[in-house]
Design a protein around this motif. Sequence first.
Motif, PDB file in Angstrom:
ATOM      1  N   VAL B  48      81.629-143.351  -3.707  1.00 14.54           N
ATOM      2  CA  VAL B  48      80.290-143.621  -4.242  1.00 14.54           C
ATOM      3  C   VAL B  48      80.347-144.536  -5.468  1.00 14.54           C
ATOM      4  O   VAL B  48      79.371-145.194  -5.807  1.00 14.54           O
ATOM      5  N   ALA B  49      81.497-144.562  -6.126  1.00 16.80           N
ATOM      6  CA  ALA B  49      81.627-145.330  -7.364  1.00 16.80           C
ATOM      7  C   ALA B  49      82.053-146.773  -7.124  1.00 16.80           C
ATOM      8  O   ALA B  49      82.090-147.572  -8.059  1.00 16.80           O
ATOM      9  N   ARG B 137      76.383-151.737  -6.290  1.00 16.74           N
ATOM     10  CA  ARG B 137      76.414-150.328  -5.880  1.00 16.74           C
ATOM     11  C   ARG B 137      76.802-150.247  -4.405  1.00 16.74           C
ATOM     12  O   ARG B 137      76.264-149.448  -3.649  1.00 16.74           O
ATOM     13  N   SER B 208      92.124-144.098 -16.380  1.00 20.48           N
ATOM     14  CA  SER B 208      91.873-144.408 -14.974  1.00 20.48           C
ATOM     15  C   SER B 208      90.381-144.593 -14.768  1.00 20.48           C
ATOM     16  O   SER B 208      89.565-143.945 -15.418  1.00 20.48           O
ATOM     17  N   THR B 209      90.045-145.495 -13.827  1.00 22.17           N
ATOM     18  CA  THR B 209      88.635-145.669 -13.467  1.00 22.17           C
ATOM     19  C   THR B 209      88.177-144.576 -12.498  1.00 22.17           C
ATOM     20  O   THR B 209      86.994-144.448 -12.227  1.00 22.17           O
ATOM     21  N   ASN B 210      89.134-143.818 -11.966  1.00 25.75           N
ATOM     22  CA  ASN B 210      88.827-142.926 -10.846  1.00 25.75           C
ATOM     23  C   ASN B 210      87.938-141.757 -11.242  1.00 25.75           C
ATOM     24  O   ASN B 210      87.910-141.329 -12.397  1.00 25.75           O
ATOM     25  N   SER B 211      87.288-141.196 -10.224  1.00 24.75           N
ATOM     26  CA  SER B 211      86.587-139.934 -10.404  1.00 24.75           C
ATOM     27  C   SER B 211      87.608-138.859 -10.789  1.00 24.75           C
ATOM     28  O   SER B 211      88.781-138.952 -10.437  1.00 24.75           O
ATOM     29  N   LEU B 212      87.115-137.834 -11.473  1.00 24.61           N
ATOM     30  CA  LEU B 212      88.017-136.800 -11.991  1.00 24.61           C
ATOM     31  C   LEU B 212      88.583-135.929 -10.873  1.00 24.61           C
ATOM     32  O   LEU B 212      89.466-135.114 -11.093  1.00 24.61           O
ATOM     33  N   SER B 245      86.200-145.301 -22.318  1.00 29.17           N
ATOM     34  CA  SER B 245      85.944-144.370 -21.204  1.00 29.17           C
ATOM     35  C   SER B 245      86.585-144.830 -19.896  1.00 29.17           C
ATOM     36  O   SER B 245      86.729-144.046 -18.970  1.00 29.17           O
ATOM     37  N   ASN B 246      86.955-146.110 -19.829  1.00 25.45           N
ATOM     38  CA  ASN B 246      87.580-146.693 -18.633  1.00 25.45           C
ATOM     39  C   ASN B 246      86.726-146.592 -17.369  1.00 25.45           C
ATOM     40  O   ASN B 246      87.249-146.553 -16.255  1.00 25.45           O
ATOM     41  N   ILE B 247      85.429-146.565 -17.540  1.00 29.33           N
ATOM     42  CA  ILE B 247      84.543-146.659 -16.377  1.00 29.33           C
ATOM     43  C   ILE B 247      84.618-148.091 -15.854  1.00 29.33           C
ATOM     44  O   ILE B 247      84.670-149.056 -16.630  1.00 29.33           O
ATOM     45  N   GLN B 325      73.624-151.090 -16.587  1.00 31.88           N
ATOM     46  CA  GLN B 325      73.279-149.704 -16.910  1.00 31.88           C
ATOM     47  C   GLN B 325      74.481-148.960 -17.501  1.00 31.88           C
ATOM     48  O   GLN B 325      74.352-148.214 -18.473  1.00 31.88           O
ATOM     49  N   ILE B 326      75.664-149.189 -16.911  1.00 26.81           N
ATOM     50  CA  ILE B 326      76.866-148.528 -17.426  1.00 26.81           C
ATOM     51  C   ILE B 326      77.121-148.946 -18.872  1.00 26.81           C
ATOM     52  O   ILE B 326      77.408-148.116 -19.734  1.00 26.81           O
ATOM     53  N   ASP B 329      74.514-147.185 -20.988  1.00 28.22           N
ATOM     54  CA  ASP B 329      74.684-145.732 -21.066  1.00 28.22           C
ATOM     55  C   ASP B 329      75.963-145.329 -21.786  1.00 28.22           C
ATOM     56  O   ASP B 329      76.001-144.337 -22.505  1.00 28.22           O
ATOM     57  N   PHE B 330      77.047-146.073 -21.536  1.00 32.86           N
ATOM     58  CA  PHE B 330      78.351-145.590 -21.990  1.00 32.86           C
ATOM     59  C   PHE B 330      78.962-146.433 -23.113  1.00 32.86           C
ATOM     60  O   PHE B 330      79.997-146.061 -23.648  1.00 32.86           O
TER      61      PHE B 330
END
Lengths: 245, 566
Positions: B48-49, B137, B208-212, B245-247, B325-326, B329-330
């Motif tokens: 999804v990311a 997206r 990491s950019t990954n989901s947790l 945050s590495n998003i 948006q990222i 937001d971040f």
Amino acid sequence: MIIRIHRGKGGKYDDFDIEAAEGMTVLDLLFYIQENVDPSLAFRYSCRGAACGSCAVLANGLPVLACKTPLSKLTKPAENGQVFLPVSAEIPGGGILLEPAPYLPVIRDLVVDWEPFFEKYRKLEPVLKAGGETPEKEYIVGHDESREMEKYTNCILCALCWSACPIVAGVEGYPGPAALAKLFRFYLDPRESGDIDRLSIADNESGWWACDFYTNCKKVCPKGVPPNVAIGRARKLLKDKEEGK
Amino acid sequence: MGNKDLYRHDVIVVGGGLAGLRAAVEACDRGADTAVLSKVYPLRSHSVAAQGGINAALGNSPAAKDDNWEKHAFDTIKGSVYLADQDAVEILCREAPGAVFELEHWGTVFSRDDHGRLAQRPFGGADVPRTCYAADRTGHNLLNTLFEQAASRGIRFYNEFFVTSLVVDEETCRGCIALDILSGNLHGFSSKSLVLATGGYGMIYDHSTNSLINTADGMALAYSAGAKLKDMEFVQFHPTTLSGSNILISEGARGEGAYLVNSEGDRFMAKYAPQAEELAPRDIVARSIMKEIQAGLGFDGGCVHLDLRHLGAEKIRERLPGIRQIAMDFADLDPVEQPIPVQPGQHYSMGGIDVSPDGETGIRGLFAVGECACISVHGANRLGGNSLLDTLVFGRRVGDKAFNESHDEAAPVVEAALNREIKRLDELFSSRGESFASLMREMKKTMFESFGIFRDENNMQEGLGSLNELGKKFEGAAVNSARKIFCQSLVRTLELGFMLDIAGAVALSALWRKESRGSHYRTDWPDRDDDRYLKHTLISKTDGQKPAIEYSPVKLGLFPVKEDGY
């Protein structure tokens, strides 16, 4: 700072005295507690970038995604347009109260059962029902049509709108804002036949017509999706049809 | 914590991201009773990311009129530094248009060009604009479509079921044991074939950019069951992740024309990749950014700037709304007005479970697909836009194969394994010992410092020593929570076990390869060495559980091996 967190299945709260780091989000805080203070704390998470829709909670009465909400936002005075929901415990002075998102059964701590939310979503048949022949390559879709759908496909099904909606709270069988927005997105899709019958599945007292336009859904949406607009447009289309326009 | 319920399905897919759902849809359409086990609700999966797009040689862009699958294959193989298997790349690129059109026909909302066709943007390492996208997206839109398709077909979903082990008997996979996270009960699943589609291992690294949730589960399950892992030393670091945050900040930003700028205000990429500049492959851009930072030309916090401002507000809002948006937001900034501070971060695993182009692992009845597998189509460095494609093309093929190659069930074997697993997890609950958190932090730090963008023998040996110490400490780890309902400390403890196993495999593979190729860059062996290392690294656990390394040849044939150069 005192962090008061809902524990168990209901009614009990634990306080944690935490020195919050600069820039900490609600999700950072929950991980800090689980990893350093109380390993039994339960909450949901995945992408930590406001894309996956896992981490909806009620923070000082605000329905938010834990990952994109800095603690500083919760201790500031309320902003215009913010939706506050009733809380079930006292908010500690200068501190933070964390509760599970409302109107879904609580499993434990901050974790809720999503099934009622997804069950309603599934009932509206959220899948493309393409009309006509499938093209060899892609369907031709205009910029504007695509943009119009995007408003609604941006939904991440996090259920924040569900938790903030007074109609969900009061009307049995209401599909909720996210599911209705999803249904409208398929109605808009030029790859479908464009038949208004697509909307009729929710053409009843507890469907499109139950909404009272509080617009809490749009206000709390972390992705800017406007379910209220979809609902208003669907109602007009259905009314026009009934009046033979 | 036992529960004797045994579930039975023809095909069990572990993982509800794009690869898993595509495989499940295919198996179901062939007529298999199909189930998806996912440790999260499928829509929360890391697919999804994904932001920037999916590659297919459609030739829709005026700049790509004569694009074809061969050009796509050449770019992919060159980007892989010739380590990708060329037969698998041919499948990937030939089937790409069909895979993209299929999702479009199923309802994915893509961005369009002025003719109403799928729009295509430039991406790193690609000769022409070849990347289809849905603003930024793309993964979100694709995953929603596949979830809609899967859910409407009557595939059985076991959401928030965490697979703790595979059941392998007589070199055949008989199913798996899974924890129902909500109830805390363990269940046996008996299957005729089982597909692992659990994604990557990003959480073994800091930054990491990954989901947790990307904790190496499927790779570790297969590794423990005796399967081989391939090319594990190749870890992709994405050049542009949000500082701190590495998003992820999509490559789509550079595809749309964003600049990378150092603290002197210079666009530095021309120094490192004179032709491709910002759109060189990710390994090259990530190293270039690190070199700037190491030369003192970074900004506070160890980052450079990604500048979008010259694109103008309209283009940013239209094409890159998600990253705007990222940033807001971040990082509390609007990229229309300010550059975005970025730094490289772990992003993708080119390596994974060694499989054939049909997902076969070498263990009968066990298949793997998506990031947890290595076919290999990405070699030493994956091109942006090829991972989403990988999930769809090979998801379909592996779903088909899993249906066709199914074997007899062996429910009693699964029941016996369930009893053993109940005992093992009960012990984790009853013992008191170190909890997962401090060990996990130490592992992440070790991996980033010793097996990061720049590597050398001494540093890696030291890192391997630390990993071995952590492995010993983990043997005494305990859950330290009495609450079995939604017990995340149990899940996270088991995840840490998986991650330590896979971190070790990355470390040993990286030490074995004494050359630099793609993402694997050794300062003590800075040159590519085709004579000795144009081959795949394979690692597997021998009977004594001690990992052993061997190698296998790269499948060439389409394009001759050439020097690097961008």
